[in-house]
Scaffold this motif. Structure first.
Motif, PDB file in Angstrom:
ATOM      1  N   ASP A  12       6.133  10.114 -23.307  1.00 36.43           N
ATOM      2  CA  ASP A  12       5.339  10.735 -22.255  1.00 36.43           C
ATOM      3  C   ASP A  12       5.010   9.702 -21.187  1.00 36.43           C
ATOM      4  OD1 ASP A  12       5.299  13.237 -23.390  1.00 36.43           O
ATOM      5  OD2 ASP A  12       3.413  12.919 -24.453  1.00 36.43           O
ATOM      6  N   ALA A  13       5.182  10.087 -19.946  1.00 37.64           N
ATOM      7  CA  ALA A  13       4.866   9.203 -18.822  1.00 37.64           C
ATOM      8  C   ALA A  13       4.443  10.068 -17.649  1.00 37.64           C
ATOM      9  CB  ALA A  13       6.073   8.337 -18.456  1.00 37.64           C
ATOM     10  N   VAL A  61      -3.301   5.260 -21.697  1.00 30.51           N
ATOM     11  CA  VAL A  61      -2.223   4.639 -20.921  1.00 30.51           C
ATOM     12  C   VAL A  61      -1.980   3.238 -21.473  1.00 30.51           C
ATOM     13  CG1 VAL A  61      -1.481   3.847 -18.649  1.00 30.51           C
ATOM     14  CG2 VAL A  61      -2.776   5.975 -18.862  1.00 30.51           C
ATOM     15  N   GLY A  62      -0.868   3.056 -22.174  1.00 32.17           N
ATOM     16  CA  GLY A  62      -0.597   1.778 -22.814  1.00 32.17           C
ATOM     17  C   GLY A  62       0.053   0.755 -21.922  1.00 32.17           C
ATOM     18  N   ALA A  63       0.647   1.202 -20.817  1.00 31.72           N
ATOM     19  CA  ALA A  63       1.293   0.288 -19.874  1.00 31.72           C
ATOM     20  C   ALA A  63       1.384   0.979 -18.523  1.00 31.72           C
ATOM     21  CB  ALA A  63       2.679  -0.119 -20.360  1.00 31.72           C
ATOM     22  N   VAL A  64       1.439   0.167 -17.464  1.00 27.88           N
ATOM     23  CA  VAL A  64       1.499   0.693 -16.101  1.00 27.88           C
ATOM     24  C   VAL A  64       2.614  -0.020 -15.345  1.00 27.88           C
ATOM     25  CG1 VAL A  64       0.295   0.826 -13.886  1.00 27.88           C
ATOM     26  CG2 VAL A  64      -0.929   1.375 -15.989  1.00 27.88           C
ATOM     27  N   LEU A  65       3.436   0.764 -14.646  1.00 29.89           N
ATOM     28  CA  LEU A  65       4.485   0.224 -13.785  1.00 29.89           C
ATOM     29  C   LEU A  65       4.118   0.489 -12.333  1.00 29.89           C
ATOM     30  CD1 LEU A  65       7.659   1.676 -15.567  1.00 29.89           C
ATOM     31  CD2 LEU A  65       6.415  -0.404 -16.129  1.00 29.89           C
ATOM     32  N   VAL A  66       4.446  -0.447 -11.454  1.00 27.38           N
ATOM     33  CA  VAL A  66       4.283  -0.247 -10.013  1.00 27.38           C
ATOM     34  C   VAL A  66       5.675  -0.081  -9.411  1.00 27.38           C
ATOM     35  CG1 VAL A  66       3.418  -1.211  -7.850  1.00 27.38           C
ATOM     36  CG2 VAL A  66       2.184  -1.647  -9.991  1.00 27.38           C
ATOM     37  N   VAL A  67       5.889   1.054  -8.725  1.00 25.37           N
ATOM     38  CA  VAL A  67       7.200   1.343  -8.136  1.00 25.37           C
ATOM     39  C   VAL A  67       7.013   1.888  -6.727  1.00 25.37           C
ATOM     40  CG1 VAL A  67       8.274   1.833 -10.377  1.00 25.37           C
ATOM     41  CG2 VAL A  67       7.254   3.694  -9.057  1.00 25.37           C
ATOM     42  N   ALA A  68       8.064   1.805  -5.928  1.00 25.42           N
ATOM     43  CA  ALA A  68       8.040   2.398  -4.593  1.00 25.42           C
ATOM     44  C   ALA A  68       8.097   3.919  -4.713  1.00 25.42           C
ATOM     45  CB  ALA A  68       9.222   1.890  -3.773  1.00 25.42           C
ATOM     46  N   GLU A 120       0.842  -1.193   0.000  1.00 25.35           N
ATOM     47  CA  GLU A 120       0.000   0.000   0.000  1.00 25.35           C
ATOM     48  C   GLU A 120       0.881   1.249   0.000  1.00 25.35           C
ATOM     49  OE1 GLU A 120      -3.669   1.873   2.692  1.00 25.35           O
ATOM     50  OE2 GLU A 120      -2.750  -0.055   3.213  1.00 25.35           O
ATOM     51  N   GLY A 121       0.540   2.214  -0.836  1.00 18.93           N
ATOM     52  CA  GLY A 121       1.337   3.433  -0.947  1.00 18.93           C
ATOM     53  C   GLY A 121       2.266   3.450  -2.140  1.00 18.93           C
ATOM     54  N   ASP A 122       2.504   2.290  -2.763  1.00 15.78           N
ATOM     55  CA  ASP A 122       3.301   2.274  -3.990  1.00 15.78           C
ATOM     56  C   ASP A 122       2.610   3.113  -5.061  1.00 15.78           C
ATOM     57  OD1 ASP A 122       5.313   0.710  -2.983  1.00 15.78           O
ATOM     58  OD2 ASP A 122       4.546  -1.175  -3.800  1.00 15.78           O
ATOM     59  N   LEU A 123       3.394   3.630  -5.994  1.00 12.00           N
ATOM     60  CA  LEU A 123       2.863   4.523  -7.023  1.00 12.00           C
ATOM     61  C   LEU A 123       2.817   3.826  -8.379  1.00 12.00           C
ATOM     62  CD1 LEU A 123       4.653   7.855  -6.057  1.00 12.00           C
ATOM     63  CD2 LEU A 123       2.385   7.061  -5.394  1.00 12.00           C
ATOM     64  N   LEU A 124       1.889   4.285  -9.217  1.00 13.27           N
ATOM     65  CA  LEU A 124       1.730   3.745 -10.562  1.00 13.27           C
ATOM     66  C   LEU A 124       2.198   4.773 -11.582  1.00 13.27           C
ATOM     67  CD1 LEU A 124      -0.166   1.900  -8.859  1.00 13.27           C
ATOM     68  CD2 LEU A 124      -1.607   1.724 -10.881  1.00 13.27           C
ATOM     69  N   ILE A 125       3.080   4.355 -12.463  1.00 10.73           N
ATOM     70  CA  ILE A 125       3.541   5.202 -13.561  1.00 10.73           C
ATOM     71  C   ILE A 125       2.884   4.706 -14.845  1.00 10.73           C
ATOM     72  CG2 ILE A 125       5.525   5.899 -14.952  1.00 10.73           C
ATOM     73  CD1 ILE A 125       7.234   5.740 -12.459  1.00 10.73           C
ATOM     74  N   GLY A 126       2.206   5.603 -15.541  1.00 10.77           N
ATOM     75  CA  GLY A 126       1.552   5.257 -16.791  1.00 10.77           C
ATOM     76  C   GLY A 126       2.381   5.703 -17.981  1.00 10.77           C
ATOM     77  N   LEU A 127       2.489   4.849 -18.995  1.00 10.25           N
ATOM     78  CA  LEU A 127       3.200   5.170 -20.227  1.00 10.25           C
ATOM     79  C   LEU A 127       2.180   5.500 -21.311  1.00 10.25           C
ATOM     80  CD1 LEU A 127       5.855   2.288 -20.240  1.00 10.25           C
ATOM     81  CD2 LEU A 127       5.884   4.455 -19.001  1.00 10.25           C
ATOM     82  N   ALA A 128       2.442   6.552 -22.060  1.00  8.54           N
ATOM     83  CA  ALA A 128       1.474   7.033 -23.046  1.00  8.54           C
ATOM     84  C   ALA A 128       1.249   6.015 -24.154  1.00  8.54           C
ATOM     85  CB  ALA A 128       1.953   8.348 -23.644  1.00  8.54           C
ATOM     86  N   SER A 129      -0.014   5.848 -24.528  1.00  5.83           N
ATOM     87  CA  SER A 129      -0.337   5.050 -25.706  1.00  5.83           C
ATOM     88  C   SER A 129      -0.396   5.972 -26.919  1.00  5.83           C
ATOM     89  CB  SER A 129      -1.681   4.343 -25.528  1.00  5.83           C
ATOM     90  OG  SER A 129      -2.754   5.273 -25.625  1.00  5.83           O
TER      91      SER A 129
END
Length: 478
Positions: A174-175, A151-158, A23-32
């Motif tokens: 773009d992200a 949003v073509g892809a999503v990353l989960v990062v701390a 919980e609290g991790d962030l999502l980075i979206g990559l442009a489609s």
């Protein structure tokens, strides 16, 4: 034509790392680049309903493109920009947003007890999705279940890795930080998308309009879509400067969008003003932290959670650590009630009165590790009247602040003013920004701006006999 690919990976590099996601991790979206070849059954149905052929001029996308050309825009391939980031070990999970859209692809990489909250106002939605939503009367849920919506892809990062990963990705495409991981409530959906309908309706290209263009960067020659910079404001009190910033950001022409207001004191009036304006608020009470580093770290995590790109200190009465200032270098603005470098620190108005100066004012500057230092962005002069008290002088300086801070916000958020590597304002002969801040004085004549009683530390103003019914001005020229 159909095909597939096969990849090989070391077992230790497999994603998702479910045990690491929290919980609290962030999502980075990559442009489609558009629909990415998903949802075409629905696309064809909407086209048929609208009576459009593939060769017809597209009511979405760039001018001169046909419907077929926009729909067949090649899918963004993310392998090249992603490989260095994946090898760094910072990515805990990766979801490719294909068939099933946002709602069905992201849960596949999450532990069952966790969910995600996305904010569609944080990313750029291609006009084709706005047109499909409006023309086909497609519901918000169906849009997010069928399409990638930009949003073509999503990353989960701390949170600690988010800004570094984001900067690496933005070199190539773009992200954005598009949301966060939250605890999943019983019976609640695994993906909550906020502000999607509003964002779809606000896409400028949905009616076939060309996107607004603006010059940006130190060279001033890039053409980009008009995208507002996400701003966080830190306060400690009533929020008078915050109010001025919010009013500026509400203007359609503004390059800034205030997305969060953070106070180190609970219950202050500034928080109420932000809430009434529909802006998210957070309280990070400094009294609850054992060190300045812990306090600053929490503020930093909140800023990252909201995808903040620029921070304004509007009456924020805490000194930030060097670590925080260095991380936000060139993205951290402060306002001070004097014409810096004169009268640094607290009680600047009292210092001005004691020094006997005839002119003081306010300064908006980039924050440096030294208190009340850093490159100056905007200054506005304020006359010191005969008989002025600390209170009366403060009131007039505050009026000037309410003009200077919004002006500086626009200069920085639009990319017109940047902080160079040498700590000075970025110089560029191809870009000249001239800001004239004016204040009508009363009709009396004023003595010379500098006399024998002026403080040695005060600004070196040119001597003049009188200023009658004049305009006090400050100019920033690049």
């Amino acid at each position: 034509l159909a095909g597939f690919c096969v990849g090989a990976v070391e077992r230790g590099g497999l994603l998702p790392r479910l045990e690491d996601i929290s919980e609290g991790d962030l999502l980075i979206g990559l442009a489609s680049s558009g629909v990415h070849s998903n949802g075409f059954s629905l696309v064809r149905k909407v086209l048929e309903q609208a009576g459009l052929s593939y060769s017809a001029p597209a009511p979405f996308g760039r001018q001169g493109q046909s419907v077929g050309e926009v729909l067949l825009t090649p899918t963004n391939i993310y392998s090249r920009p992603l490989l260095p980031v994946l090898r760094s070990g910072a990515v805990k999970a990766y979801a490719h947003i294909t068939g099933g859209g946002l709602l069905e692809n992201i849960p596949r990489v999450l532990p069952r007890e966790l969910a995600v909250e996305l904010d569609a106002s944080r990313w750029t939605i291609p006009p084709v999705f706005s047109w499909l939503h409006t023309e086909g009367r497609v519901s918000e849920e169906e849009m997010s279940r069928t399409f990638n919506c930009g949003v073509g892809a999503v990353l989960v990062v701390a949170p600690v890795d988010a800004q570094r990963v984001l900067r690496q990705l933005q070199v190539h495409l773009d992200a954005w930080i598009v949301g966060s991981v939250v605890h999943k409530q019983p019976g609640a959906p695994a993906v909550m998308v906020r502000n999607l309908t509003q964002s779809l309706l606000n896409v400028g290209g949905a009616s076939g309009e060309e996107p607004e263009v603006s010059t940006s960067g130190c060279h001033g020659n890039g053409i980009t879509q008009h995208k507002r910079m996400r701003v966080g404001v830190l306060i400690s009190g009533t929020g008078t400067n915050l109010q001025a910033l919010m009013e500026q950001a509400k203007r359609p022409s503004s390059s800034a969008q205030i997305v969060v207001v953070i106070s180190n004191r609970p219950g202050v009036l500034g928080l109420k003003k932000a809430s009434l304006a529909g802006i998210q608020t957070r309280v990070v009470d400094h009294k609850l932290y054992g060190s300045r580093a812990e306090f600053d770290g929490t503020i930093d995590r909140v800023l990252e959670e909201f995808g903040v790109e620029l921070v304004c200190l509007a009456g924020f009465m805490r000194i930030l650590t060097g670590t925080f200032v260095r991380k936000w270098r060139g993205k951290l603005l402060n306002i001070h009630p004097s014409l810096l470098p004169s009268f640094k620190g607290v009680n600047a108005q009292k210092q001005a009165l004691q020094a006997g100066v005839r002119v003081t004012g306010c300064t908006v500057h980039f924050v440096a590790e030294e208190v009340d230092a850093g490159a100056i962005i905007v200054q506005e002069a304020v006359p010191v009247m005969v008989g002025d008290t600390e209170e009366s002088l403060s009131d007039r300086i505050r009026e000037a602040e309410h003009r200077a801070f919004p002006a500086a916000l626009e200069l920085v958020s639009s990319g017109s003013v940047l902080l160079g590597d040498d700590g000075n304002i970025c110089e560029d002969s191809s870009l000249h920004v001239c800001l004239l801040l004016k204040r009508r004085t009363d009709k009396r004549s004023f003595p010379a701006l500098v006399d024998e009683h002026s403080s040695p530390s005060s600004p070196r103003w040119p001597k003049s006999s009188t200023i009658s019914s004049g305009w006090f001005s400050a100019m920033v020229t690049r």
